[in-house]
Design a protein around this motif. Structure first.
Motif, mmCIF file in Angstrom:
data_model
loop_
_atom_site.group_PDB
_atom_site.id
_atom_site.type_symbol
_atom_site.label_atom_id
_atom_site.label_comp_id
_atom_site.label_asym_id
_atom_site.label_seq_id
_atom_site.Cartn_x
_atom_site.Cartn_y
_atom_site.Cartn_z
ATOM 1 N N ARG A 144 14.801 40.085 18.429
ATOM 2 C CA ARG A 144 16.000 39.578 19.103
ATOM 3 C C ARG A 144 17.130 39.291 18.121
ATOM 4 N NH1 ARG A 144 14.120 35.821 24.252
ATOM 5 N NH2 ARG A 144 12.302 37.079 24.848
ATOM 6 N N LEU A 145 16.768 38.888 16.923
ATOM 7 C CA LEU A 145 17.789 38.589 15.918
ATOM 8 C C LEU A 145 18.225 39.832 15.141
ATOM 9 C CD1 LEU A 145 16.307 35.277 14.459
ATOM 10 C CD2 LEU A 145 18.369 35.496 15.859
ATOM 11 N N GLY A 146 17.459 40.912 15.244
ATOM 12 C CA GLY A 146 17.786 42.105 14.466
ATOM 13 C C GLY A 146 17.471 41.944 12.991
ATOM 14 N N LEU A 147 16.417 41.181 12.686
ATOM 15 C CA LEU A 147 16.016 40.933 11.302
ATOM 16 C C LEU A 147 14.636 41.524 11.062
ATOM 17 C CD1 LEU A 147 17.068 37.172 10.930
ATOM 18 C CD2 LEU A 147 18.368 39.193 10.208
ATOM 19 N N ASN A 148 14.331 41.778 9.792
ATOM 20 C CA ASN A 148 12.977 42.223 9.465
ATOM 21 C C ASN A 148 12.042 41.017 9.362
ATOM 22 O OD1 ASN A 148 13.330 41.071 6.845
ATOM 23 N ND2 ASN A 148 14.249 42.972 6.112
ATOM 24 N N GLN A 149 10.756 41.300 9.215
ATOM 25 C CA GLN A 149 9.758 40.231 9.237
ATOM 26 C C GLN A 149 9.953 39.251 8.090
ATOM 27 O OE1 GLN A 149 7.538 40.165 11.814
ATOM 28 N NE2 GLN A 149 6.900 38.132 11.140
ATOM 29 N N SER A 150 10.296 39.754 6.928
ATOM 30 C CA SER A 150 10.484 38.877 5.772
ATOM 31 C C SER A 150 11.661 37.931 5.977
ATOM 32 C CB SER A 150 10.690 39.715 4.509
ATOM 33 O OG SER A 150 10.951 38.888 3.395
ATOM 34 N N SER A 151 12.766 38.458 6.509
ATOM 35 C CA SER A 151 13.952 37.623 6.709
ATOM 36 C C SER A 151 13.721 36.550 7.768
ATOM 37 C CB SER A 151 15.142 38.502 7.107
ATOM 38 O OG SER A 151 15.483 39.392 6.068
ATOM 39 N N VAL A 152 13.057 36.909 8.870
ATOM 40 C CA VAL A 152 12.835 35.916 9.920
ATOM 41 C C VAL A 152 11.830 34.862 9.464
ATOM 42 C CG1 VAL A 152 10.908 36.932 11.212
ATOM 43 C CG2 VAL A 152 12.705 35.718 12.437
ATOM 44 N N THR A 153 10.910 35.225 8.586
ATOM 45 C CA THR A 153 9.973 34.232 8.051
ATOM 46 C C THR A 153 10.723 33.177 7.244
ATOM 47 O OG1 THR A 153 8.147 35.826 8.014
ATOM 48 C CG2 THR A 153 7.958 33.901 6.575
ATOM 49 N N ARG A 154 11.655 33.611 6.409
ATOM 50 C CA ARG A 154 12.439 32.655 5.625
ATOM 51 C C ARG A 154 13.327 31.803 6.525
ATOM 52 N NH1 ARG A 154 13.038 37.271 2.313
ATOM 53 N NH2 ARG A 154 15.163 37.596 3.104
ATOM 54 N N LEU A 155 13.899 32.413 7.564
ATOM 55 C CA LEU A 155 14.754 31.671 8.491
ATOM 56 C C LEU A 155 13.961 30.575 9.196
ATOM 57 C CD1 LEU A 155 17.411 33.115 10.865
ATOM 58 C CD2 LEU A 155 15.652 31.645 11.815
ATOM 59 N N VAL A 156 12.795 30.937 9.728
ATOM 60 C CA VAL A 156 11.967 29.957 10.427
ATOM 61 C C VAL A 156 11.505 28.872 9.465
ATOM 62 C CG1 VAL A 156 9.759 29.642 11.622
ATOM 63 C CG2 VAL A 156 11.269 31.543 12.253
ATOM 64 N N GLY A 157 11.269 29.236 8.213
ATOM 65 C CA GLY A 157 10.902 28.227 7.224
ATOM 66 C C GLY A 157 11.989 27.175 7.052
ATOM 67 N N ARG A 158 13.236 27.591 7.088
ATOM 68 C CA ARG A 158 14.346 26.620 6.988
ATOM 69 C C ARG A 158 14.419 25.737 8.232
ATOM 70 N NH1 ARG A 158 16.918 31.353 5.052
ATOM 71 N NH2 ARG A 158 18.120 31.595 6.988
ATOM 72 N N LEU A 159 14.219 26.349 9.405
ATOM 73 C CA LEU A 159 14.248 25.559 10.646
ATOM 74 C C LEU A 159 13.095 24.559 10.681
ATOM 75 C CD1 LEU A 159 15.173 28.309 13.277
ATOM 76 C CD2 LEU A 159 16.689 26.597 12.255
ATOM 77 N N ASN A 160 11.926 24.980 10.221
ATOM 78 C CA ASN A 160 10.784 24.059 10.181
ATOM 79 C C ASN A 160 11.055 22.906 9.220
ATOM 80 O OD1 ASN A 160 9.476 25.772 11.949
ATOM 81 N ND2 ASN A 160 8.107 26.645 10.404
ATOM 82 N N ALA A 161 11.622 23.209 8.050
ATOM 83 C CA ALA A 161 11.904 22.168 7.061
ATOM 84 C C ALA A 161 12.936 21.168 7.575
ATOM 85 C CB ALA A 161 12.385 22.806 5.761
ATOM 86 N N ALA A 162 13.860 21.630 8.426
ATOM 87 C CA ALA A 162 14.879 20.736 8.987
ATOM 88 C C ALA A 162 14.367 19.944 10.185
ATOM 89 C CB ALA A 162 16.109 21.543 9.396
ATOM 90 N N GLY A 163 13.151 20.245 10.668
ATOM 91 C CA GLY A 163 12.601 19.532 11.821
ATOM 92 C C GLY A 163 13.081 20.072 13.157
ATOM 93 N N PHE A 164 13.663 21.299 13.150
ATOM 94 C CA PHE A 164 14.169 21.873 14.400
ATOM 95 C C PHE A 164 13.106 22.697 15.129
ATOM 96 C CE2 PHE A 164 18.542 21.987 12.196
ATOM 97 C CZ PHE A 164 18.762 20.655 12.509
ATOM 98 N N THR A 165 12.110 23.184 14.430
ATOM 99 C CA THR A 165 11.041 23.985 15.028
ATOM 100 C C THR A 165 9.725 23.645 14.324
ATOM 101 O OG1 THR A 165 11.395 25.820 13.487
ATOM 102 C CG2 THR A 165 12.594 25.913 15.580
ATOM 103 N N TYR A 166 8.632 24.143 14.878
ATOM 104 C CA TYR A 166 7.355 24.043 14.194
ATOM 105 C C TYR A 166 6.543 25.310 14.478
ATOM 106 C CZ TYR A 166 5.233 22.636 18.686
ATOM 107 O OH TYR A 166 4.800 22.590 19.995
ATOM 108 N N ARG A 167 5.542 25.522 13.660
ATOM 109 C CA ARG A 167 4.702 26.708 13.746
ATOM 110 C C ARG A 167 3.462 26.399 14.573
ATOM 111 N NH1 ARG A 167 0.372 28.560 10.597
ATOM 112 N NH2 ARG A 167 0.259 30.818 10.272
#
Length: 208
Positions: free
Chosen positions: A126-149
């Motif tokens: 949906r974002l038009g990103l590869n797997q590596s890029s979306v992994t880093r993005l989600v890592g930032r969201l998790n660190a900010a407390g906006f999402t979790y795995r």
């Protein structure tokens, strides 16, 4: 009594003649006669002053490329419009809400998803990103407390990203800024470029 003594004079013996044999001396090797060095060609005389090259010596200009088709011109104009709008959105979201453009959109996709979660691959598509890029993005969201795995209970290999309440709140606060900036950027592009204005009008009319 007289004794007569007769003295006989002996002739000296003739010495045998000595024949002197002279050994033949080999002839000295003849050195090849030096060849005459070819005369060096004289340097071409430099023309005095700055003479203009003749027309025949000038390189010909390459033929111009063929004119792009109407579709190519339309697409280039659309890409220029897209780059302008994306830059304005990214700057506004980062300045006012501390979110990158992809982070904002990821929160939006998660907030609208069933059960507020998406597989990592679905989010990447949906974002038009590869797997590596979306992994880093989600890592930032998790660190900010906006999402979790989360892990799928039926498939331990299935990893989900789930939005937190803090992520919903941040996305909702940034949505007003996103929409206002988007409208302003489109209007600005339409004012500066009549072609971009026609593109914006056509896109808006296609949505009804």
């Amino acid at each position: 009594m007289h004794v007569q003594v007769i003295l006989c004079q002996r002739r000296p013996a003739t010495a045998p003649a000595i024949t002197t044999v002279t050994a033949a001396t080999p002839p000295e090797p003849q050195m090849p006669a030096p060849t005459a060095k070819p005369a060096e060609s004289a340097e071409p005389a430099q023309p005095s002053g700055s003479a203009e090259p003749s027309e025949s010596a000038r390189p010909t200009d390459p033929a111009p490329p063929p004119a792009p088709s109407a579709d190519v011109r339309m697409w280039h104009r659309f890409l220029a419009l897209h780059a302008h709008v994306e830059h304005r959105l990214s700057t506004a979201l980062q300045r006012h809400h501390g979110l990158g453009l992809s982070e904002y959109r990821a929160l939006g996709f998660l907030a609208a998803a069933p059960r507020s979660e998406l597989r990592m691959q679905e989010l990447a598509d949906r974002l038009g990103l590869n797997q590596s890029s979306v992994t880093r993005l989600v890592g930032r969201l998790n660190a900010a407390g906006f999402t979790y795995r989360d892990v799928c209970p039926d498939d331990k290999r299935g990893v989900y990203t789930v939005i937190e309440d803090a992520g919903r709140t941040r996305h909702a606060a940034a949505t007003a800024t996103y929409e206002a900036t988007l409208t302003a950027a489109l209007e600005e592009a339409a004012e500066n470029d009549s072609g971009a204005g026609a593109t914006v009008a056509a896109l808006r009319s296609s949505l009804g």
